[in-house]
Design an enzyme around this catalytic site. Structure first.
Site, PDB file in Angstrom:
ATOM      1  N   HIS A   1       0.809  -1.213   0.000  1.00 28.94           N
ATOM      2  CA  HIS A   1       0.000   0.000   0.000  1.00 28.94           C
ATOM      3  C   HIS A   1       0.850   1.274   0.000  1.00 28.94           C
ATOM      4  CE1 HIS A   1       0.736  -0.408   4.414  1.00 28.94           C
ATOM      5  NE2 HIS A   1       0.785   0.909   4.350  1.00 28.94           N
TER       6      HIS A   1
ATOM      7  N   ASP B   1      -0.162  -7.557   0.829  1.00 28.31           N
ATOM      8  CA  ASP B   1       0.348  -6.212   1.093  1.00 28.31           C
ATOM      9  C   ASP B   1       1.871  -6.210   1.026  1.00 28.31           C
ATOM     10  OD1 ASP B   1       0.510  -3.560   1.638  1.00 28.31           O
ATOM     11  OD2 ASP B   1      -0.262  -3.660   3.683  1.00 28.31           O
TER      12      ASP B   1
ATOM     13  N   SER C   1       4.943   1.777   7.958  1.00 25.85           N
ATOM     14  CA  SER C   1       4.536   0.813   6.936  1.00 25.85           C
ATOM     15  C   SER C   1       5.740   0.242   6.198  1.00 25.85           C
ATOM     16  CB  SER C   1       3.625   1.480   5.913  1.00 25.85           C
ATOM     17  OG  SER C   1       2.334   1.645   6.408  1.00 25.85           O
TER      18      SER C   1
ATOM     19  N   SER D   1       2.077  -3.913   7.835  1.00 25.33           N
ATOM     20  CA  SER D   1       0.961  -3.607   6.946  1.00 25.33           C
ATOM     21  C   SER D   1       0.095  -2.490   7.512  1.00 25.33           C
ATOM     22  CB  SER D   1       0.109  -4.863   6.704  1.00 25.33           C
ATOM     23  OG  SER D   1      -1.075  -4.567   6.004  1.00 25.33           O
TER      24      SER D   1
ATOM     25  N   GLY E   1       3.950   5.862   8.841  1.00 23.60           N
ATOM     26  CA  GLY E   1       5.347   5.955   8.439  1.00 23.60           C
ATOM     27  C   GLY E   1       6.118   4.685   8.720  1.00 23.60           C
TER      28      GLY E   1
END
Length: 459
Positions: A210, A240, A323, A338, A321
């Site tokens: 994402h 993801d 991720s 995720s 941030g």
């Protein structure tokens, strides 16, 4: 005699200034030449999901006994493997294998049937469901964005499945954590670098899907001057994960290391799937290094952007941030961040994309670090070893952080960086000042001498 001493001083000053210019130039040349170029021959090893067995002895026992006789496994408080079983014969086999059986009513087949029914119901963003092995229940969660009507409809679906489905409201909202390890930035936002991977020829960053669509360009600085690479593939929603191809085709020095803050890193030595109850560590560019426990596997989350399945759930916190940042334990790569709910002030739930699934889908291998002495990397835990006791697990072998992301800086930026060529430039500047000053002093002395001689001659 006085004039002779002055001439000696002037000559020595000029020689020192010229020598300083030569020395400073040599220092600058050496500093620029010693800057790391494209790391075409950085030594590393690789690991893939095929190199390791199941996630500890519990997963192996579950696989051998079958889904109709078991309902998952986890790591107990003492580090001993616990396996949920539905009959005494299966319990005896678990004991013979050195693990602890726990008799339960519902099998993995019951869990799978329940989650299929939930998945076929109308999709409700802000919900998630997981198989809670330890309570022998399927837990359905709804965040604060789920309306009362949607929650009521989903509750009716759960009631139709059976009393082993538990409905649970949570605070906050299930969101992807877009705002590693180390920050990477693009027009889509800020994420964290996960793990370095390779197809045998090129090298990539494995991060969250994402974080940005294919074609997203990533930088390691806010000004967009240090390009890291470009997103070349991935999967989101559904999964993801995504790949950032390094701009130069190669990862930097210490490609098998993940940053954990404070100038420190952890050597990654293998890849595996985690076990429920296992202590894990997560690193992200927003909240740094955090630890927690795996609470569920094969979790489905209905993010606002779409549904992602097969995730790892943990009680470790994360924030926007983080991720794509790495999740690991004992130096073994387990997942990339995720999303989730909550933050690192109040706590929360965080979900991870399993690394093994991403590597298998993309047909890639994880880049792992050699030992500190240059030897082979440590092996991943074998099926017989299992996971460490939750209280005794560590992130892995530590090492200083150097070159985890390659520095694509230009010659001009290197020259402007005082950490690289500053001493040489300082020597050159001081030498120039000394040379100019000595020439000016000599000219001034000559001018005064001429005036004295002129005055004496002509009055």
């Amino acid at each position: 005699m006085r004039h002779a001493r002055r001439r000696v001083v002037r000559r020595v000053t000029r020689l020192a200034a010229v020598g300083g210019l030569l020395l400073g130039g040599t220092m600058v040349t050496h500093a620029v030449a010693s800057e790391p170029g494209a790391p075409d021959a950085v030594p590393f090893s690789t690991a893939s999901p095929a190199d390791v067995g199941a996630a500890g002895p519990g997963a192996g026992l579950v696989q051998r006994l079958g889904t109709s006789r078991t309902a998952g496994s986890w790591v107990g408080e003492d580090g001993r493997t616990v396996v949920a079983v539905t009959d005494e014969e299966a319990a005896a086999e678990v004991r013979a294998a050195g693990a602890e059986p726990k008799m339960v009513r519902h099998s993995m087949d019951d869990f799978d049937s329940a989650t299929r029914t939930l998945s076929s119901a109308p999709r409700v963003p802000g919900t998630a469901w997981m198989k809670d092995y330890r309570s022998n229940q399927v837990v359905v969660r709804g965040d604060s964005t789920v309306s009362a009507d949607d929650w009521s409809s989903l509750t009716e679906v759960a009631d139709g499945i059976g009393d082993f489905v538990r409905m649970e409201r949570v605070e906050g909202a299930f969101t992807t954590r877009l705002a590693g390890g180390l920050p990477v930035l693009s027009t889509a936002g800020r994420c964290s670098a996960g793990f370095n991977v390779t197809d045998g020829q090129r090298e990539f960053i494995l991060t969250a899907g994402h974080c940005g669509p294919q074609g997203s360009v990533w930088f390691s600085d806010d000004g967009g001057r240090r390009k890291v690479g470009t997103t070349v593939g991935g999967s989101f929603p559904g999964d993801d994960y995504s790949l950032i191809a390094y701009d130069g085709g190669k990862a930097g020095e210490n490609a098998g290391v993940v940053a954990v803050g404070g100038g420190k890193g952890v050597r990654i030595t293998g890849v595996a799937d985690p076990a429920v109850g296992q202590r894990i560590f997560r690193s992200g560019s927003t909240s740094g290094l955090r630890d927690g426990e795996v609470t569920a596997l094969d979790v489905t989350v209905n993010y606002p952007e779409g549904t992602v399945g097969g995730l790892i759930e943990s009680d470790v916190c994360a924030e926007p941030g983080d991720s794509g940042g790495p999740m690991f334990s004992e130096g073994i790569a387990l997942g990339v961040t995720s999303g989730g709910s909550g933050d690192c002030r109040s706590g929360g739930i965080t979900y991870f994309q399993p690394v093994t699934k991403a590597l298998a889908d993309l047909d890639l291998k994880l880049i792992v670090a050699p030992e500190a002495d240059g030897g082979s990397p440590s092996p991943a835990p074998s099926q017989a070893q299992g996971a460490a006791a939750p209280g005794s697990a560590t992130p892995g072998s530590s090492t200083p952080v150097r070159g985890i992301l390659p520095d694509p800086s230009t010659l001009v930026s290197r020259l402007a960086d005082p950490r690289n060529v500053g001493p040489g430039l300082l020597v050159m500047g001081g030498s120039l000042v000394a040379l100019v000053a000595s020439r000016w002093i000599r000219a001034e002395q000559d001018r005064k001498a001429y005036r004295r001689e002129y005055s004496a001659t002509w009055g």
